[in-house]
Scaffold this active site. Structure first.
Site, PDB file in Angstrom:
ATOM      1  N   ARG A  37      13.623  28.705   7.830  1.00 24.45           N
ATOM      2  CA  ARG A  37      14.513  29.350   6.659  1.00 24.45           C
ATOM      3  C   ARG A  37      14.337  30.762   6.381  1.00 24.45           C
ATOM      4  O   ARG A  37      15.367  31.470   6.026  1.00 24.45           O
ATOM      5  CB  ARG A  37      14.207  28.495   5.540  1.00 24.45           C
ATOM      6  CG  ARG A  37      14.974  27.052   5.493  1.00 24.45           C
ATOM      7  CD  ARG A  37      15.000  26.220   4.109  1.00 24.45           C
ATOM      8  NE  ARG A  37      15.731  25.311   4.198  1.00 24.45           N
ATOM      9  CZ  ARG A  37      15.613  24.164   3.680  1.00 24.45           C
ATOM     10  NH1 ARG A  37      14.722  24.009   2.821  1.00 24.45           N
ATOM     11  NH2 ARG A  37      16.585  23.255   3.604  1.00 24.45           N
ATOM     12  N   LYS A 195      22.207   6.247   4.859  1.00 25.18           N
ATOM     13  CA  LYS A 195      22.747   5.815   3.849  1.00 25.18           C
ATOM     14  C   LYS A 195      24.396   6.025   4.223  1.00 25.18           C
ATOM     15  O   LYS A 195      24.726   7.189   4.213  1.00 25.18           O
ATOM     16  CB  LYS A 195      22.431   6.163   2.450  1.00 25.18           C
ATOM     17  CG  LYS A 195      21.091   5.673   2.197  1.00 25.18           C
ATOM     18  CD  LYS A 195      20.910   5.832   0.459  1.00 25.18           C
ATOM     19  CE  LYS A 195      19.602   6.386   0.182  1.00 25.18           C
ATOM     20  NZ  LYS A 195      19.824   7.324  -0.936  1.00 25.18           N
ATOM     21  N   GLY A 340      19.170  17.917   6.352  1.00 24.86           N
ATOM     22  CA  GLY A 340      17.697  18.148   6.415  1.00 24.86           C
ATOM     23  C   GLY A 340      17.187  17.203   7.675  1.00 24.86           C
ATOM     24  O   GLY A 340      16.428  17.951   8.531  1.00 24.86           O
ATOM     25  N   GLY A 362      22.452  18.893   1.383  1.00 20.25           N
ATOM     26  CA  GLY A 362      23.399  18.483   0.266  1.00 20.25           C
ATOM     27  C   GLY A 362      24.512  19.430   0.250  1.00 20.25           C
ATOM     28  O   GLY A 362      25.606  18.995  -0.054  1.00 20.25           O
TER      29      GLY A 362
END
Ligand code: AMP
Length: 393
Positions: A37, A195, A340, A362
């Site tokens: 990052r 999920k 991620g 996200g």
């Protein structure tokens, strides 16, 4: 783009505050374990140096200190790493507000503020706090794509105080991800991870444009169970069976064989099977599924990937993610990967060659769901509010 970019502002001799996503992973000793990052943030900093900005003030959050000072989450290690990679002096400050006089009276040029989330006002999108952040600068640059789905002071409210624009990383993210709304066909979406609930929005927004949606990872078991297939002890979202059933209209391609074991453990004995007995759970997709997924990917002109195919953290269950990931990164067409855990898998399995790796987890999902990101909207509003401060070309 309806928001402003770096070329729209004259930085020469001016002071600029830049929101970066320097939320790096830290090891148990508090040291940085992955500096990607920080590396991703360098082009914008170098651009501002090249444009002769007089002061470049950098800021980020780190971890989840929840509005109070947490010693282990200070930005000191980040400053050291940043200075090393940038090959320029970076002055680390011990606060993120009230530092104007220190910056103005210093002969130094590049500063890193203390962790923004030491103040609860950051996550509350507090306008007064944002005003205090903005005091040190004439301009604001947002280069923190990973935070753009949050309405936080350093990405949203601050744009009401200063002429604001997007940095190079943010611009690249928006351009690459927007391309997926008008993909070259065949367009293949590869989804995995834990999920279904995280991926519903993407399937609904992009599903009709896709030629194939390939589903692996634990989320495949929720779909399989919804179809009445026996999935043994595999991870399933029982409260999402109806949602999964509804998504079957998008005709997702589901795995037909699995790497199964009696427990999620690197030492567990595993076998390949197309049937999952009640005593077992599926921990990776099997070779037949890998072959069928790769066949679809190899024909694609555009591929987007979010979510590992199995428990890639354990070598025994990493093959599906490695082989499918390799096919995506080696695709002749455009390949976009993000999330991620997907980035962690890409690093661990040393997969190279993607057209674009998104830094937003996200934020990437919400963008692809077609949702308006609060920080992008804030940049657009700032462009209107401070219209006279920008070059009008
Ligand atoms: P996500 O954050 O949704 O992308 O989920 C990533 C996580 O899903 C990783 O930690 C994987 O270990 C996990 N995962 C992938 N496949 C499976 C599986 N078959 N069973 C349990 N967990 C899985």
């Amino acid at each position: 783009m309806p928001f402003k970019t770096l070329e729209d502002l004259d930085f020469e001799g001016g002071k600029v505050i830049v929101r970066l996503d320097l939320n790096v992973s830290l090891g148990n000793d508090g040291r940085i374990t992955d500096s990607s990052r920080i590396r991703a943030s360098l082009p914008t900093i170098r651009y501002l140096i090249g444009k002769k900005a007089s002061k470049i003030v950098l800021m980020s959050h780190l971890g989840r200190p929840d509005g109070k000072v947490v010693e282990g989450l200070r930005m000191d290690h980040v400053a050291v790493e940043l200075q090393k990679l940038l090959k320029r002096k970076v002055v680390k400050l011990n606060d993120c507000i009230g530092v104007k006089s220190i910056i103005d009276s210093s002969n130094d040029r590049i500063f890193l503020l203390e962790n923004l989330r030491f103040y609860p006002e950051e996550e509350e999108n507090d306008a007064t706090f944002a005003g205090k952040l903005s005091e040190v600068a004439d301009f604001y640059v947002n280069d923190a794509f990973g935070c753009c789905h949050r309405a936080h002071a350093s990405v949203a409210a601050i744009t009401g105080h200063l002429p604001s624009c997007a940095g190079l990383l943010l611009q690249k993210e928006i351009k690459s991800l927007s391309g997926l709304f008008n993909p070259e066909h065949p367009f293949v979406i590869v989804l995995g991870g834990a999920k279904v609930s995280d991926k519903v929005g993407i399937i609904r927004n992009l599903g009709k444009k896709a030629d194939k949606i390939l589903v692996g990872g634990a989320m495949a078991f929720t779909f399989l169970k919804a179809k009445g297939v026996n999935v043994g002890k595999s991870r399933v979202e029982l409260d999402k069976l109806d949602v999964a059933r509804g998504l079957l209209e998008y005709d997702p391609v589901l795995p037909t064989d699995f790497v199964i074991a009696d427990r999620m453990d690197p030492e567990a004995r595993s076998t390949i099977s197309s049937y999952i007995p009640d005593s077992s759970l599926g921990l990776d997709i099997g070779p037949e599924s890998v072959r069928s997924f790769i066949a679809q990917i190899s024909r694609a002109r555009t591929v987007v990937w979010n979510g590992p195919m199995g428990v890639f953290e354990m070598d025994k269950f990493a093959k599906g993610t490695r082989d499918v990931g390799k096919a995506i990164s080696g695709s002749k067409g455009r390949s976009v990967a993000g999330g991620g855990d997907t980035l962690a898998a890409i690093e661990k399995l040393k997969l190279r060659g993607f057209t674009h790796k998104s830094t937003g987890g996200g934020a990437m999902l919400e963008f692809l769901e077609g949702r308006e990101l609060p920080a992008i909207k804030a940049l657009q509003q700032s462009a209107k509010k401070f219209a006279k401060r920008f070059f009008t070309l």
